[in-house]
Each structure stands twice: as structure tokens, then as C-alpha cells.
Write an enzyme that holds these catalytic residues in place. Structure first.
Site, mmCIF file in Angstrom:
data_model
loop_
_atom_site.group_PDB
_atom_site.id
_atom_site.type_symbol
_atom_site.label_atom_id
_atom_site.label_comp_id
_atom_site.label_asym_id
_atom_site.label_seq_id
_atom_site.Cartn_x
_atom_site.Cartn_y
_atom_site.Cartn_z
ATOM 1 N N MET A 78 0.818 -1.215 0.000
ATOM 2 C CA MET A 78 0.000 0.000 0.000
ATOM 3 C C MET A 78 0.855 1.270 0.000
ATOM 4 O O MET A 78 2.060 1.228 0.204
ATOM 5 C CB MET A 78 -0.931 -0.002 1.218
ATOM 6 N N HIS A 79 0.195 2.394 -0.225
ATOM 7 C CA HIS A 79 0.715 3.756 0.003
ATOM 8 C C HIS A 79 1.780 4.239 -0.987
ATOM 9 O O HIS A 79 2.107 5.416 -1.005
ATOM 10 C CB HIS A 79 1.296 3.901 1.418
ATOM 11 N N ASP A 237 -2.669 -4.838 0.359
ATOM 12 C CA ASP A 237 -2.217 -6.163 0.795
ATOM 13 C C ASP A 237 -2.891 -6.642 2.072
ATOM 14 O O ASP A 237 -3.227 -7.816 2.201
ATOM 15 C CB ASP A 237 -0.692 -6.212 0.930
#
Length: 489
Positions: A78-79, A237
Site C-alpha cells: 500500500m501507500h 495487501d
């Protein structure tokens, strides 16, 4: 039918082939490089994700009836900030979730825009790993690159775009950008204005189980698949791992011992904790979840084994650990700073309590216990909200260790359910693909039918009491060192 789940991790992409009954037919992993151009920075080349994923898919389906492959979906780190120009070329390496360069931008968002405003706009406050601070950093430090941005996306969505041509993301992954109005499932106009981006630069939003497109003709030809193969949005995830462990619906819990560590609590209702110590995100099942995330979990054990002990015999190093709850050595698991609940990029890993008779086994035990204590910090925040959790699923590389599962059960005082498949995000991705292709009517139905508990690690009352005392000691270490960490470069 066959479904492909793509787990786009930080060190490798893991691809999983699942049949309609949930059976895993084959798993393939392909590694790629992680770059640290400056201390605390963490980057990867999106092109490497794509090339390794393509090679992995070819190997994954090399021995199956390719006509049976119906869908592909994802669970992804992520991110990360992925930016493309008007020619769809990657402008700069992706800035990853565990990158700590954005302290200035994070402080600006939390202190000048204000945590209350951010929580109102997005249900979350700023953390250094989130995407919005990275966009602000890029605007300030790489203005020429910033001005070239045509598309902003997350890591797994780069793969979906390359495979299908659809510029998309899902709600669970978008929740971690600090650009999404999580409660109302739309891009936040206020956050776009703060970051200086337009809605045209952001992907179209989908539920994790929705079809975003089909394989592009040239990709289908290269893989030897039908161009009718569906691409399903997928999930961040942790949300994908939660699907893979059946942590969907209301009041379910999953602990992930991957590179990062998470405690994930699913809910059918939207909620935010008053201090924003836990993330409030959308879930891959169409509802919501609360999540505590520590930046270094199994990666702490990997660092200790690979870099310090210089061994790959992970299980052998744990064989001599027998005195649980009695260790005098403590370890703060903050190799990359920390997110939940401290939100401190300057926090660092620390051993404390060693003496002349400290053993190798005690140091190894301290690493495993330190990660468990760090996860308990987030569990305590959930408990303070009145959330009652009695058991949890577990997944991730660390979940393969019987000792670590026992430590988790007793530190947390939770029953730890072990599932048949511990493949987490990849399995969850394949399940989302099956839902998107109509194999199951909902994520809940897929979870009910495919996820099987095969063992439960029960907490022991005596060990729980010993670990309770140790945890209370652990809780005092970070506050005592916080001021010291701030003075480190």
C-alpha cells in the site's frame, strides 16, 4: 475455472493459481530490487514489478490449461506513489510505504492543516508512509517531475493498468493515500486542493471484487491467454490478506506477520478512534475495517538472522528458546520508524536489558516478543474503543513459526486460528478474482466456503500473566527514549 492472485510485495511478487474450489495449484515468486538512495528512503522501479509479474505469470500457467484461466486480481503493498507522464512512462522510481522522507510534509498536514480536519476529510491523520505527504514532498523537492504528472496510482494499480489499460484503484488501497473520503467512498476535494492535484490525475474507484477490464490484446497474446480474461480491481495487501484468511463481515480479526505487521479488525459499520492511532479504511468486502500497522515485523527477524547472525536457519535459531515470559532482554521493533500507534518516523530499533550472561537465544526471543508487544499496542487501542476480540486468524511469513504463534497467543491473550492456506494477499487476490468472475456471489460467500481453520493455538493462563508483566515493562521503553530518537539524524 482458474484464478490468478498477484501479491505485489516489497521484496518479491508472489503469484498464486487457484481453482474454483479454493485449491492452490501452483505458486511462483519473482524477486526485484529495493533501493535506499538516502538513509530512511525506500524506492522501487515499477517497471521491475511489471517485468517480474509477467515472467511469473508465464511460469505459473506453463503447465495448466490456459483456456481455464478466467480472472486475475491483486493484493499489493500500500501507500506507494507511482506517477506517470502523458506518454504513460514512469516519471521517477516509486516512493514506498516504508519511506520516511516526508516528516516535514507529515507535520505540515497534521499541525497546520490539522488532525481534526484531516480526520474529517479522510477519517485518518497523516503518517509519513501515506501517499499524500509523498505528493507534497515531490511538489516541493522535484517540481519539474511534479509538473509532468498525468496519472497518480498505487503499486498494484500499475500492474492492473499495464494489463488492462484501465486507470483504476479500489477503495481499500485508496484509503491509505490520505486522499479518499473513506466514509463516503469518493476522492476528497479538500485533500486534492491541499496536494495540488486534480481528480483527472487520480484513478477511477472500484470495489475490490469489481471487474475493471480485460487483458489487452497484446498482453493476452504474450501470455497465451484469452483476451476475455477479466482483471479485477483487487485490494491493498492487508485487506487482501484479510479476505484470504476469512476476516470479513463484522468483528473478525487477523494478524499479519509480513515485512510489516498488522492487526486488522473488520466491521460492517464505519468508525474512527478519537486519537487516530488506528487507521480507518474501507475493506475489500465492501464494508470497513480498523487497522494498526507496524512498519517492521517479520523483517525484524529477517534482519536479525540475515545481517547480524548471518544465518538462514531461522527455525534452528528458535529451537533453544524455552523460557517464555521470562526474558530480561527487550527489543523495540522500529527499524524503519513506527506507524501505529506512535506515528514516529524517527523511532529506531533498540535492544535493552542485556547483561554479561545474555544469550543468543534470548536476543532472538526478544526480537519475536518485541514484534508481538508492538502489535499488542494497537490491540489495546481497539480494546479502548470497546471492541471485544477473543480470537484472531494469522498469516504472513512469520506465521510459519510455531514459536512465534505461541508468543502472539499469549502476549495478546487471544486464541490464534491457523488456516489451511497461509498465503494471505495472493490467496485473497485469487478469491477476489473468483468473486469478480461470478464464481461466488460475494466476498463473504467465498470466505465461508474456501477458508478452513486447521489448528488453534490457545493462550496459557500462566504464560499470559507472565507476558502481561513483561508488556507493561515494554510499554515504558519507547516513551523513555522518544526524546533521544528525535536527536538522531
Amino acid at each position: 475455472m482458474l484464478y490468478i492472485g498477484v501479491d505485489l510485495g516489497t521484496s518479491a511478487v508472489k503469484l498464486l493459481l487457484m481453482d474454483e474450489k479454493g485449491g492452490i495449484k501452483k505458486i511462483v515468486s519473482k524477486e526485484y530490487e529495493l533501493h535506499f538512495p538516502h538513509p530512511g528512503w525506500s524506492e522501487q522501479k515499477p517497471e521491475d514489478w511489471y517485468s517480474q509479474s509477467m515472467e511469473g505469470i508465464k511460469e505459473l500457467i506453463s503447465e495448466c490449461d490456459k483456456s481455464q484461466v478466467a480472472g486475475i486480481s491483486f493484493g499489493g503493498q500500500m501507500h506507494g506513489l507511482v506517477v506517470l507522464d502523458e506518454d504513460d512512462d514512469v516519471i521517477r522510481p516509486a516512493i514506498l510505504w516504508n519511506d520516511g522522507r516526508t516528516q516535514k510534509e507529515t507535520d505540515y498536514l497534521n499541525n497546520e492543516i490539522g488532525k481534526d480536519k484531516l480526520s474529517e476529510y479522510t477519517a485518518n491523520i497523516a503518517f509519513a508512509g501515506f501517499t499524500a505527504p509523498k505528493i507534497l514532498w515531490m511538489r516541493e523537492n522535484e517540481p519539474d517531475n511534479f509538473n509532468k504528472i498525468k496519472k497518480i496510482m498505487l503499486p498494484k494499480d500499475y500492474l492492473a493498468y499495464k494489463l488492462s489499460g484501465t486507470f483504476c484503484t479500489d477503495y481499500s488501497d485508496a484509503s491509505g493515500m490520505l486522499l479518499l473520503d473513506v466514509k463516503n467512498k469518493c476522492w476528497s476535494k479538500q485533500m486534492m486542493e491541499i496536494c495540488g492535484v486534480s481528480e483527472e490525475q487520480l484513478p477511477k474507484l472500484f470495489e475490490s471484487y469489481e471487474v475493471v477490464g480485460t487483458l489487452k490484446e497484446d498482453i493476452a497474446e504474450e501470455l497465451g491467454l484469452s483476451k476475455e480474461v477479466k482483471i479485477i480491481a483487487g485490494a491493498g495487501d492487508n485487506a487482501a490478506a484479510a479476505v484470504g484468511t476469512g476476516t470479513v463481515g463484522d468483528g473478525m480479526c487477523n494478524i499479519s506477520l509480513g515485512t510489516s505487521g498488522t492487526i486488522f479488525i473488520s466491521s460492517k459499520t464505519f468508525g474512527v478512534d478519537s486519537n487516530n492511532a488506528l487507521h480507518s479504511f474501507d475493506h475489500a468486502d465492501g464494508y470497513y475495517h480498523l487497522m494498526g500497522c507496524m512498519l517492521s515485523a517479520a523483517s525484524c527477524n529477517k534482519w536479525w538472522m540475515d545481517e547480524i547472525l548471518k544465518t538462514k536457519e531461522y527455525s534452528k535459531e528458535q529451537e533453544g528458546i524455552t523460557k517464555l515470559g521470562e526474558n530480561h532482554v527487550f527489543y523495540l521493533p522500529y527499524l524503519m520508524g513506527e506507524r501505529s500507534p506512535h506515528n514516529d518516523p524517527k523511532a529506531r530499533a533498540t535492544f535493552i536489558g542485556m547483561s554479561m550472561d545474555t544469550t543468543r537465544e534470548e536476543m532472538t526471543q526478544a526480537v519475536l516478543e518485541g514484534v508481538a508487544f508492538g502489535l499488542r499496542d494497537s490491540l489495546e487501542v481497539a480494546r479502548s474503543l470497546g471492541i471485544k476480540i477473543e480470537r484472531t486468524k494469522i498469516c504472513g511469513g512469520g506465521a510459519k513459526s510455531p514459536l512465534w504463534k505461541k508468543i502472539i497467543a499469549n502476549v495478546m491473550n487471544l486464541k490464534v486460528d491457523v488456516i489451511e492456506s497461509e498465503e494471505g494477499p495472493g490467496y485473497g487476490g485469487a478469491m477476489l478474482a473468483a468473486v469478480g468472475c461470478g464464481e461466488y456471489d460475494s466476498v463473504q460467500e467465498a470466505a465461508d466456503q474456501l477458508v478452513k481453520v486447521v489448528d488453534t493455538v490457545e493462550p496459557d493462563d500462566k504464560l499470559v500473566a507472565k507476558y502481561e508483566a513483561k508488556y507493561q515493562q515494554f510499554r515504558e521503553i519507547y516513551p523513555a527514549l522518544k526524546g533521544v530518537f528525535q536527536k538522531f539524524d
